[in-house]
Design an enzyme around this catalytic site. Structure first.
Site, PDB file in Angstrom:
ATOM      1  N   SER A 301      33.373 105.076 104.774  1.00 27.19           N
ATOM      2  CA  SER A 301      32.520 105.067 106.010  1.00 27.19           C
ATOM      3  C   SER A 301      31.557 106.335 106.051  1.00 27.19           C
ATOM      4  O   SER A 301      30.581 106.336 105.334  1.00 27.19           O
ATOM      5  CB  SER A 301      33.315 105.163 107.222  1.00 27.19           C
ATOM      6  N   ASP A 312      20.795 108.999  96.972  1.00 25.60           N
ATOM      7  CA  ASP A 312      19.398 108.266  96.731  1.00 25.60           C
ATOM      8  C   ASP A 312      18.424 109.287  96.751  1.00 25.60           C
ATOM      9  O   ASP A 312      17.052 109.040  96.414  1.00 25.60           O
ATOM     10  CB  ASP A 312      19.246 107.401  98.325  1.00 25.60           C
ATOM     11  N   LYS A 326      33.489 101.023 102.922  1.00 25.33           N
ATOM     12  CA  LYS A 326      33.313 100.699 104.245  1.00 25.33           C
ATOM     13  C   LYS A 326      32.012 100.654 104.488  1.00 25.33           C
ATOM     14  O   LYS A 326      31.571 101.959 104.856  1.00 25.33           O
ATOM     15  CB  LYS A 326      34.433 101.399 105.046  1.00 25.33           C
TER      16      LYS A 326
END
Length: 430
Positions: A301, A312, A326
């Site tokens: 999460s 990224d 998740k």
């Protein structure tokens, strides 16, 4: 048989009328058909629901009151949607608030349902569960004398929480082992200080985030400032292993500590207010410090939000094993009776548009957990091995303990080695 059918029909009509009256006017169809379009109420299913309700009332082996049946129906509606949506009674609602605020009575584990079985996602650092050696992916078969087979996630959490000082026995089945075993724990006040930090070596910091609470971002900033008192950092390890997640805004705040700008995460759902986007601010505590982020199967999460954003934006090297996967956002909705809903309302995406749901974050460098075993065969004798050798002034007594810790935690040792290599390359480029 005829009289019983009439009674069922009458009860079904009463319940159906009650259900229709409870719905907002906007939800009511202009016409009711046996086979209704998507925007009309399915009359046949409502009739079936009312019939099932009445049959349980009349024929179940024990008497069940209407309130219990309706509450169970609501629980069932939510639990069948996904593993994270749930109906919360007063105690469960309060328990969730306590977890977010960082203090509750219990044993210190984050749990979830995996293939219908109550499974430990991660033990929280320095709690009865972690000290007893409970591990991620352990299955909990029983809580005291109660089987977990038919328990909802919220019911299991409620059973495990309790008064500090009280004992609880959990029956554990560990992956790869044939027989289960019991572990008896004493409940404590779980004050989940979510951030821990230290210097592994001069210039190389270690930052452990165990979960994301309301003040985690502030605590990370403070920890970095403390480590920099002894001089600038040459590298930093951000440890998100076995971090079950937590507050979305806290994850954004932690990622913002290392990013000078750009997108951190965005969410998409059915309703306009579930579509959000979070970007980094220019005020950054550690914009240039070489960074290695440790993740594993217990990183979930909010931990995956941080790892995904840093990956990224190419801000750090992600090391370890695949994360939990998740990628959904739950909204806590208070109800008028003091209870609440935990409802999945959106999915979150990394800056590059990746959904992590059921996929997880793949590390840039895969390193499985293990420990370094030093063999004596062929090992040369060194000055430091001689009994009574003079200790270097630059070799503090705790260095041996730190070396042993790095041997015990292979991933941490490899992360430190990578940071040192990055610094060597950086100096060559200057």
């Amino acid at each position: 048989m005829f009289l019983r059918s009439v009674g069922l029909l009458t009860a079904s009509r009463r319940l159906m009328a009650a259900l229709l009256l409870a719905l907002p006017l906007a939800a009511l169809p202009m016409t009711v058909k046996a086979t209704a379009p998507a925007d009309e109420l399915p009359l046949e299913e409502i009739q079936t629901f009312a019939e099932v309700f009445e049959r349980i009332k009349r024929a179940y082996v024990e008497e069940v009151d209407d309130r219990t049946l309706l509450r169970n129906a609501m629980r069932g509606m939510l639990s069948e949607l996904d593993p994270h949506s749930a109906y919360l009674d007063r105690d469960e609602f309060q328990s969730l608030r306590e977890t977010t605020e960082g203090q509750f009575g219990g044993i210190g584990i984050e749990v979830g349902l995996e293939n219908g079985r109550l499974t430990i996602i991660t033990p929280i650092d320095d709690t009865p569960a972690s000290r007893a050696g409970l591990q991620a992916r352990d299955t909990i078969l029983n809580i005291d004398d109660t089987s977990t087979e038919r328990l909802s996630l919220q019911e299991a959490v409620s059973l495990m929480r309790g008064a500090p000082g009280s004992e609880i026995t959990v029956t554990i089945l560990r992956s790869g082992e044939e027989s289960a075993f019991d572990v008896t724990l004493t409940r404590e006040i779980i004050r989940t200080e979510s951030v821990r930090s230290e210097l592994l070596e001069t210039g190389y910091g270690y930052l452990r985030v165990s979960q994301f609470q309301n003040r985690t971002g502030e605590q990370v900033n403070s920890a970095i400032r403390r480590m920099e008192r002894d001089g600038p950092l040459d590298g930093l390890i951000l440890d998100l292993r076995n971090n079950p997640g937590g507050v979305l805004q806290a994850a954004v705040a932690v990622a913002d500590v290392f990013l000078e700008g750009g997108l951190i995460v965005y969410t998409e759902g059915r309703l306009p207010d579930t579509e959000m986007s979070f970007s980094a601010s220019r005020e950054t505590a550690a914009p240039d410090v070489p960074l290695v982020v440790l993740i594993n199967g217990g990183s979930a999460s909010a931990a995956e939000i941080v790892a995904g954003a840093l990956q990224d934006q190419r801000r750090g090297v992600i090391m370890g094993t695949d994360s939990f996967g998740k990628g959904s956002v739950q909204q806590i909705m208070p109800l008028g009776n003091g209870e609440g809903l935990k409802l999945t309302t959106a999915l979150y995406y990394t800056p590059n548009g990746r959904s992590i749901q059921a996929l997880g974050i793949e590390p840039d460098v895969e390193v499985v957990r293990g420990r370094v075993e030093v063999t004596e065969t062929g090992r040369q004798l060194r000055e430091a091995d001689l009994e009574g050798h003079l200790r270097s002034r630059d070799d503090p007594r705790d260095r041996q303990a730190m070396t042993e810790r790095l041997r015990e935690d292979y991933q941490l040792g490899e992360a430190l080695n990578l940071l040192k290599a990055l610094n060597v390359l950086d100096r060559r480029d200057r």
